[in-house]
Design a protein around this motif. Sequence first.
Motif, short mmCIF file in Angstrom:
data_model
loop_
_atom_site.label_atom_id
_atom_site.label_comp_id
_atom_site.label_asym_id
_atom_site.label_seq_id
_atom_site.Cartn_x
_atom_site.Cartn_y
_atom_site.Cartn_z
N THR A 1 -8.31 -0.02 2.21
CA THR A 1 -8.84 1.34 2.10
C THR A 1 -9.43 1.78 3.43
O THR A 1 -9.18 2.91 3.89
CB THR A 1 -9.90 1.41 0.99
OG1 THR A 1 -9.29 1.02 -0.24
CG2 THR A 1 -10.48 2.81 0.86
N TRP B 1 -6.22 5.97 9.21
CA TRP B 1 -4.95 6.67 9.45
C TRP B 1 -5.10 8.14 9.08
O TRP B 1 -4.68 9.03 9.82
CB TRP B 1 -3.83 6.08 8.61
CG TRP B 1 -3.35 4.72 9.00
CD1 TRP B 1 -3.84 3.91 9.99
CD2 TRP B 1 -2.30 4.00 8.38
NE1 TRP B 1 -3.14 2.73 10.01
CE2 TRP B 1 -2.19 2.77 9.03
CE3 TRP B 1 -1.44 4.29 7.32
CZ2 TRP B 1 -1.24 1.81 8.68
CZ3 TRP B 1 -0.50 3.33 6.96
CH2 TRP B 1 -0.40 2.11 7.64
N ALA B 2 -5.70 8.41 7.91
CA ALA B 2 -5.86 9.79 7.45
C ALA B 2 -6.78 10.57 8.37
O ALA B 2 -6.52 11.73 8.69
CB ALA B 2 -6.39 9.80 6.02
N VAL C 1 -8.22 12.69 1.77
CA VAL C 1 -7.59 11.53 1.14
C VAL C 1 -7.78 11.61 -0.37
O VAL C 1 -8.87 11.94 -0.86
CB VAL C 1 -8.18 10.21 1.67
CG1 VAL C 1 -7.50 9.02 1.04
CG2 VAL C 1 -8.06 10.15 3.19
N TRP D 1 -2.92 0.97 -3.54
CA TRP D 1 -2.53 -0.41 -3.26
C TRP D 1 -2.21 -1.08 -4.59
O TRP D 1 -2.77 -0.76 -5.63
CB TRP D 1 -3.66 -1.15 -2.54
CG TRP D 1 -4.97 -1.01 -3.25
CD1 TRP D 1 -5.48 -1.83 -4.21
CD2 TRP D 1 -5.89 0.07 -3.13
NE1 TRP D 1 -6.67 -1.34 -4.68
CE2 TRP D 1 -6.95 -0.16 -4.03
CE3 TRP D 1 -5.95 1.22 -2.34
CZ2 TRP D 1 -8.03 0.69 -4.16
CZ3 TRP D 1 -7.02 2.07 -2.48
CH2 TRP D 1 -8.06 1.80 -3.38
N VAL E 1 0.85 -1.19 0.00
CA VAL E 1 0.00 0.00 0.00
C VAL E 1 0.88 1.24 0.00
O VAL E 1 2.02 1.21 0.45
CB VAL E 1 -0.98 0.05 1.20
CG1 VAL E 1 -1.96 -1.10 1.16
CG2 VAL E 1 -0.25 0.09 2.52
N VAL F 1 -3.51 13.28 2.06
CA VAL F 1 -2.59 12.17 1.79
C VAL F 1 -3.11 11.40 0.60
O VAL F 1 -4.31 11.41 0.31
CB VAL F 1 -2.45 11.22 3.01
CG1 VAL F 1 -1.78 11.93 4.17
CG2 VAL F 1 -3.78 10.62 3.42
N GLU F 2 -2.20 10.73 -0.09
CA GLU F 2 -2.59 9.83 -1.16
C GLU F 2 -2.52 8.41 -0.64
O GLU F 2 -1.57 8.05 0.07
CB GLU F 2 -1.65 9.97 -2.36
CG GLU F 2 -2.02 9.02 -3.49
CD GLU F 2 -1.09 9.11 -4.67
OE1 GLU F 2 -1.41 8.47 -5.69
OE2 GLU F 2 -0.05 9.79 -4.60
N ILE F 3 -3.53 7.62 -0.98
CA ILE F 3 -3.51 6.20 -0.65
C ILE F 3 -3.60 5.40 -1.94
O ILE F 3 -4.09 5.90 -2.96
CB ILE F 3 -4.64 5.79 0.31
CG1 ILE F 3 -6.02 5.94 -0.34
CG2 ILE F 3 -4.55 6.58 1.62
CD1 ILE F 3 -7.16 5.30 0.45
N TYR G 1 0.92 5.27 1.17
CA TYR G 1 0.32 6.25 2.06
C TYR G 1 1.36 7.34 2.25
O TYR G 1 2.40 7.12 2.88
CB TYR G 1 -0.04 5.62 3.41
CG TYR G 1 -0.67 6.58 4.38
CD1 TYR G 1 -2.05 6.73 4.44
CD2 TYR G 1 0.11 7.35 5.25
CE1 TYR G 1 -2.63 7.61 5.34
CE2 TYR G 1 -0.46 8.23 6.14
CZ TYR G 1 -1.83 8.36 6.18
OH TYR G 1 -2.42 9.22 7.07
N HIS G 2 1.10 8.51 1.68
CA HIS G 2 2.06 9.61 1.81
C HIS G 2 1.35 10.94 1.60
O HIS G 2 0.24 10.99 1.05
CB HIS G 2 3.22 9.47 0.82
CG HIS G 2 2.81 9.50 -0.62
ND1 HIS G 2 2.64 10.67 -1.31
CD2 HIS G 2 2.52 8.51 -1.48
CE1 HIS G 2 2.27 10.40 -2.55
NE2 HIS G 2 2.17 9.09 -2.68
N LEU H 1 -6.50 2.62 5.79
CA LEU H 1 -5.80 3.84 5.40
C LEU H 1 -6.65 5.08 5.63
O LEU H 1 -6.13 6.14 6.03
CB LEU H 1 -5.35 3.75 3.94
CG LEU H 1 -4.33 2.64 3.66
CD1 LEU H 1 -4.10 2.52 2.16
CD2 LEU H 1 -3.04 2.86 4.40
#
Length: 100
Positions: free
Chosen positions: A49, A55-56, A63, A33, A19, A29-31, A21-22, A52
Amino acid sequence: SEPPLIYAVEDGSGFVGYVIYHDYDESSVEIGWVLATRAWGQGYATELTRVLLGWAQAAGKDVVIECVPEQVATRRIAERFGFSLVGERDGLVVFRRPCA
């Protein structure tokens, strides 16, 4: 890099994929996979998804998901999770979901 930009995904039988995640911009952030074909259709992308997005949300970030226009499965997941199509960037379609 710190924090990692790419995370490995494993299950009981080994490597499933990874995945992404940044940070995408200041507020999001972009996610993403990439899964081994054996994992397709098994619910991994949906569950990843969900994780993630958590997390966001904890980070207070919107996201973004980018994918090639032909990637129908990714588009369906984006729509299922309430992302809106916001345009194209570098030949990729861009979906965005505000921080919930």
